[in-house]
Design an enzyme around this catalytic site. Structure first.
Site, PDB file in Angstrom:
ATOM      1  N   GLU A   1     116.266  90.925  82.921  1.00  0.00           N
ATOM      2  CA  GLU A   1     116.138  90.789  84.278  1.00  0.00           C
ATOM      3  C   GLU A   1     114.765  90.887  85.110  1.00  0.00           C
ATOM      4  O   GLU A   1     114.922  90.623  86.249  1.00  0.00           O
ATOM      5  CB  GLU A   1     116.715  92.377  84.634  1.00  0.00           C
ATOM      6  CG  GLU A   1     117.254  92.931  83.546  1.00  0.00           C
ATOM      7  CD  GLU A   1     118.763  92.307  83.301  1.00  0.00           C
ATOM      8  OE1 GLU A   1     119.388  92.318  81.981  1.00  0.00           O
ATOM      9  OE2 GLU A   1     119.534  91.984  84.228  1.00  0.00           O
TER      10      GLU A   1
ATOM     11  N   ARG B   1     121.017  91.925  87.732  1.00  0.00           N
ATOM     12  CA  ARG B   1     119.764  91.353  87.091  1.00  0.00           C
ATOM     13  C   ARG B   1     119.048  92.470  87.226  1.00  0.00           C
ATOM     14  O   ARG B   1     117.552  92.083  87.322  1.00  0.00           O
ATOM     15  CB  ARG B   1     119.552  89.984  87.434  1.00  0.00           C
ATOM     16  CG  ARG B   1     119.963  89.062  86.565  1.00  0.00           C
ATOM     17  CD  ARG B   1     119.343  87.579  86.600  1.00  0.00           C
ATOM     18  NE  ARG B   1     118.581  87.437  85.404  1.00  0.00           N
ATOM     19  CZ  ARG B   1     118.536  86.103  84.829  1.00  0.00           C
ATOM     20  NH1 ARG B   1     119.231  85.330  85.152  1.00  0.00           N
ATOM     21  NH2 ARG B   1     117.671  86.043  83.891  1.00  0.00           N
ATOM     22  N   CYS B   2     119.240  93.402  87.030  1.00  0.00           N
ATOM     23  CA  CYS B   2     118.096  94.878  86.999  1.00  0.00           C
ATOM     24  C   CYS B   2     118.775  96.044  86.400  1.00  0.00           C
ATOM     25  O   CYS B   2     119.907  96.357  86.359  1.00  0.00           O
ATOM     26  CB  CYS B   2     117.626  95.031  88.381  1.00  0.00           C
ATOM     27  SG  CYS B   2     118.496  95.966  89.340  1.00  0.00           S
TER      28      CYS B   2
HETATM   29  O1  CDP Z   1     120.835  92.822  77.798  1.00  0.00           O
HETATM   30  P1  CDP Z   1     120.501  91.362  77.866  1.00  0.00           P
HETATM   31  O2  CDP Z   1     120.904  90.485  76.935  1.00  0.00           O
HETATM   32  O3  CDP Z   1     120.990  90.759  79.148  1.00  0.00           O
HETATM   33  O4  CDP Z   1     119.044  91.180  78.029  1.00  0.00           O
HETATM   34  P2  CDP Z   1     117.763  91.230  76.967  1.00  0.00           P
HETATM   35  O5  CDP Z   1     117.945  92.358  75.949  1.00  0.00           O
HETATM   36  O6  CDP Z   1     116.424  91.152  78.071  1.00  0.00           O
HETATM   37  O7  CDP Z   1     117.850  89.797  76.148  1.00  0.00           O
HETATM   38  C1  CDP Z   1     118.020  88.421  76.772  1.00  0.00           C
HETATM   39  C2  CDP Z   1     117.820  87.492  75.527  1.00  0.00           C
HETATM   40  O8  CDP Z   1     116.482  87.231  75.519  1.00  0.00           O
HETATM   41  C3  CDP Z   1     118.375  87.854  74.365  1.00  0.00           C
HETATM   42  O9  CDP Z   1     118.922  86.676  73.815  1.00  0.00           O
HETATM   43  C4  CDP Z   1     117.321  88.450  73.585  1.00  0.00           C
HETATM   44  O10 CDP Z   1     117.816  88.678  72.104  1.00  0.00           O
HETATM   45  C5  CDP Z   1     116.311  87.492  74.001  1.00  0.00           C
HETATM   46  N1  CDP Z   1     114.966  88.274  73.780  1.00  0.00           N
HETATM   47  C6  CDP Z   1     113.967  87.814  72.870  1.00  0.00           C
HETATM   48  O11 CDP Z   1     114.071  86.963  72.367  1.00  0.00           O
HETATM   49  N2  CDP Z   1     112.821  88.730  73.076  1.00  0.00           N
HETATM   50  C7  CDP Z   1     112.577  89.816  73.483  1.00  0.00           C
HETATM   51  N3  CDP Z   1     111.593  90.416  73.623  1.00  0.00           N
HETATM   52  C8  CDP Z   1     113.348  90.136  74.546  1.00  0.00           C
HETATM   53  C9  CDP Z   1     114.707  89.496  74.725  1.00  0.00           C
END
Ligand code: CDP
Length: 784
Positions: free
Chosen positions: A738, A368-369
């Site tokens: 993360e 988670r980072c």
């Molecule tokens: O790579 P990972 O999916 O772990 O992480 P992320 O890109 O930070 O996204 C986690 C979840 O949060 C995903 O479903 C993203 O689409 C959503 N998200 C969002 O809705 N809006 C953001 N600005 C960032 C993430």
């Protein structure tokens, strides 16, 4: 043009997660749900010792157990040149031990049987003759002269030292320290913890003896990269490897490395000609798969007496276990410890990192980072807390005095990183306001007069996510871009295929929302497919919050490509010129004549039925997106604790969280991500610890010993946001998955330290348990 019924499920809407219906109805499809005709089952014999030479392995009794099909040893694998494999950090790792075992839980032999319980029952029948060797579990001792040499099989390896890396400007840092009025220091240990996904790791390997095609159903956060690595490691032709990551029950970095179990199951299926399933149990997962952290850190900060930060000096020792298997880019080696300067305008910094082998399981995964960012954030935020105590300044004021200001972005950090955007004062001020900071400080002063211990802890963290750019970041040489392929069908419904792979983050919903915003197809009409290497474009996978900044950007870009073509088709249908077509919420209309319009559904049909002359049929495309820089989500957390002087028990009274991840695609999903991260931060701060005795026995190999927080212990979170869009992202989104884990441990520990600092206590290492707090109070004569 305003349309009568605004499109639902676009960016910014908290629509429910599309994937949850099948999960809630028990219709998820995880690796352990996969059952193929004739499938065999594999169990792994693991070493009970942390360091021992293998004199012999006798497998006859196990072989003779009815139902056992084969017993695989390292010796057998060596005949196929598979006894060792490369790690993601350029080291080697034993698949099955041949010469020595180097950590408790290391893979020694595998049994393949017709039933899973037969495979398990056969394990104790394998006789391994071990010659015990002295073990070393402390990296400082591992580096001493005369320490047992763990990697004696490596040519030229004469000690347990793995690497020395540096970043920043040593001379400028020394000079700044020379001029400083005050130097504040912190020696701290970020303990070993485990990502502990709900679903453990596993594989169903199905190598077809007729075609030679290997279909591998695997718990993989990075199926495409794993396919390439499998091809390289196993020598199988890449076009004959298909990795399918079905539903995944949490990854958190744990499902990034390639584990010996995957390799042996595949080799066994190849040799036997039948599918082979291997699924870990919980202890297997806890003692042998990618751990996180295990970092010894010393930080020093130089300041003026007015509290202006001048420089930062950091020395790190990483305990990498027996095989160096961190998942990290080959450049920027110190695992992104480069954002160690945090949210502060620090003119100079110098960081040194060393790695040591010990008799412990390998890992160092991006739990988670982004690689080692959590450790970095913890160190700087704890140091700032100590600096505030030393200078007798309010910790919020000290931060506000030293933040990188909004107008300084893009900002080059003293260790060479370019921060894209941020508004750190805004996030901190919002947290102070929501918490009622001034009143809390007054309450604290009154309580202190009565001898009561109350603490207010702040952490203003910066995260770095969204790797690439590909020119700077790679995994095992593969550039870190990502991809999206979008196909719109004649009826206006679409399928979006991605190179990233959700492990529970809700990609099926959020990525469909991006298409809805960019192209006007409702999110419910967009099927999202991930995790099948034959049916998705190449990508580097999901970890380190990279999916939205990179895969999400690719989705926006491919949607825009299709929108451009759709405009041309609209112009043809409306008998107008391409340049006069405008788009709004799924409608394409002639500028100045909004009643002349076509829907994306009408255009999709025309793409297959009524095209302008010379235009290729279809409405589909693919984009490989390589971001120009990383993005930097940030936030401020504020924690209030009360400490019982009789027991040392810490009670978290409040946790106020302000996060900024740019534009939120689905605010509800973002809040869920933040809740998860804060809970993990809370667990790491107060409960989670994997430790080892002197002989290398792992203490923390089950959930009785390794404590994860449940809803019972976890405090209520008060969640707020600011929005600073990323200039690098087509829709301004930064990753979020993360950040909360990165930022929150320091806030929790700072709150404890704020409660006891006036007693002269400057540090208590995580996990901050009642007994440690009580012992520290007792030493200062403050325990009741
Ligand atoms: O790579 P990972 O999916 O772990 O992480 P992320 O890109 O930070 O996204 C986690 C979840 O949060 C995903 O479903 C993203 O689409 C959503 N998200 C969002 O809705 N809006 C953001 N600005 C960032 C993430």
């Amino acid at each position: 043009m305003a349309v009568e019924t605004p499109l639902k499920g676009v960016i910014g809407d908290s629509i429910k997660r599309k994937e949850d219906e099948r999960f809630l109805k028990g219709r998820g499809n995880y690796v352990d749900d996969i059952s193929l005709p004739g499938m065999l089952h594999m169990a792994i014999l693991r070493s009970p010792f942390a360091h021992a030479r293998i004199r012999s392995i006798k497998t006859e009794a196990a072989q003779a157990l009815p139902g056992v099909v084969a017993v695989v040893t390292g010796e057998l694998l060596a005949q196929h040149k598979l006894a060792w494999m490369p790690t993601l950090s350029g080291d080697t790792q034993a698949v099955l031990a041949t010469d020595k075992v180097r950590f408790q839980g290391q893979e020694v032999a595998c049994v393949i049987a017709t039933e899973p319980y037969v495979a398990r029952d056969a394990l104790p029948l394998i006789e391994v003759d071990y010659e015990l060797l002295p073990a070393v579990v402390d990296p400082w001792k591992a580096l001493e002269q005369g320490a047992p040499l763990i990697r004696d099989e490596k040519e030229g390896q004469t000690s347990n030292h793995i690497y020395h890396w540096e970043a920043g400007d040593k001379a400028a840092t020394e000079e700044a320290f020379g001029k400083a009025d005050r130097v504040v220091s912190l020696t701290s240990f970020y303990p070993r913890c485990h990502p502990s996904p709900l679903e453990t790791c596993g594989i169903v390997a199905d190598v077809n003896p007729a075609t030679g095609i290997a279909t591998l159903y695997m718990t993989s956060q990075a199926p495409h990269a794993h396919r390439t690595l499998f091809a390289i490691v196993a020598g199988l032709p890449e076009e004959k490897i298909r990795i399918i990551s079905p539903d995944i029950g949490g990854g958190f970095g744990n499902k990034v490395p390639i584990y010996p179990g995957y390799v042996v199951a595949t080799a066994a299926s190849l040799l036997i000609g039948k599918p082979v399933k291997w699924v870990e149990d919980r202890s297997d997962n806890l003692i042998s798969t990618g751990f996180a952290r295990d970092y010894h850190m010393r930080g020093e900060m130089a300041l003026t007496k007015e509290g202006k930060m001048l420089a930062l000096r950091v020395k790190l020792l990483s305990d990498n276990g027996a095989f160096f298997a961190d998942a990290q880019p080959t450049k920027f080696k110190a695992g992104l410890f480069h954002i160690v300067t945090g949210s502060y305008d620090l003119p100079a910094a110098y960081v040194e990192a060393d790695g040591a082998y010990t008799n412990k399981a390998p890992g160092g995964v991006a739990y988670r980072c982004s690689f080692r960012v959590t450790e970095a954030s913890y160190l700087i935020e704890r140091l700032v807390e100590n600096a505030a105590v030393e200078l007798q300044m309010d910790p919020a004021d000290l931060r506000l005095k030293n933040f990188i200001q909004p107008e300084q972005f893009p900002y080059k950090s003293a260790t060479g990183f370019e921060y894209d955007s941020g508004d750190y004062p805004r996030a901190l001020k919002l947290a102070l306001e929501k918490a009622g900071y001034q009143e809390l400080r007054k309450e604290q002063a009154e309580k202190r007069k009565k001898g009561e211990l109350m603490g207010i802890g702040i952490a203003s963290f910066t995260e770095v996510v969204g790797a690439g750019p590909g020119k700077k970041y790679d995994i095992a040489g593969l550039r870190m871009f990502d991809s999206a392929e979008l196909r719109v069908h004649p009826t206006g419904k679409a399928i979006l295929k991605l190179g990233v792979k959700s492990q529970g983050q809700g990609h099926e919903t959020t990525f469909a929302q991006i298409v809805a915003s960019e192209l006007g197809i409702p999110a419910s009409d967009v099927q999202v497919q991930e995790g099948d290497t034959d049916n998705t474009p190449y990508g580097l996978g999901t970890y380190a919050s990279r999916s939205t900044p990179v895969g999400g950007a690719a989705t926006a870009m491919v949607s825009r490509k299709l929108r451009d073509k759709a405009k041309k088709i609209a112009a043809h249908l409306l008998e107008a010129s391409d340049a006069d077509i405008e788009f709004d919420q799924g409608r394409f209309f002639v500028r100045g004549a909004p009643s002349k319009s076509k829907t994306i559904q009408e255009i999709a049909f025309a793409a297959y039925a009524n095209l302008p002359d010379g235009m290729e049929a279809g409405l589909e495309g693919v984009t490989y997106y390589d971001p120009p820089e990383m993005t930097y989500p940030f936030g401020t957390y504020l924690v209030v604790v009360d400490i019982d002087r009789g027991t040392g028990q810490v009670k978290v009274r409040r946790m106020v969280a302000v996060d900024d991840c740019g534009v939120r695609i689905n605010p509800m999903i973002v809040e869920g991500q933040i809740h998860g991260g804060l809970t993990e931060g809370f667990g790491i701060a107060f409960m989670e610890l994997i430790t080892f005795d002197e002989e290398g026995n792992c203490i923390g190999s089950n959930f009785g010993d390794y404590l994860l927080p449940t809803s019972w212990e976890t405090p209520k979170f008060e969640i707020f946001q600011t929005v600073t869009p990323s200039p690098h992202h087509p829709i301004g989104a930064k990753g979020v998955g993360e950040s909360a884990t990165v930022g929150s441990p320091a806030a929790f520990v700072n709150a404890v330290m704020d409660a006891v600092a006036h007693l002269g206590i400057t540090n208590i290492d995580m996990p901050v348990t009642s007994d440690k707090v009580w012992a520290a109070l007792k030493e200062k004569g403050a325990a009741e």
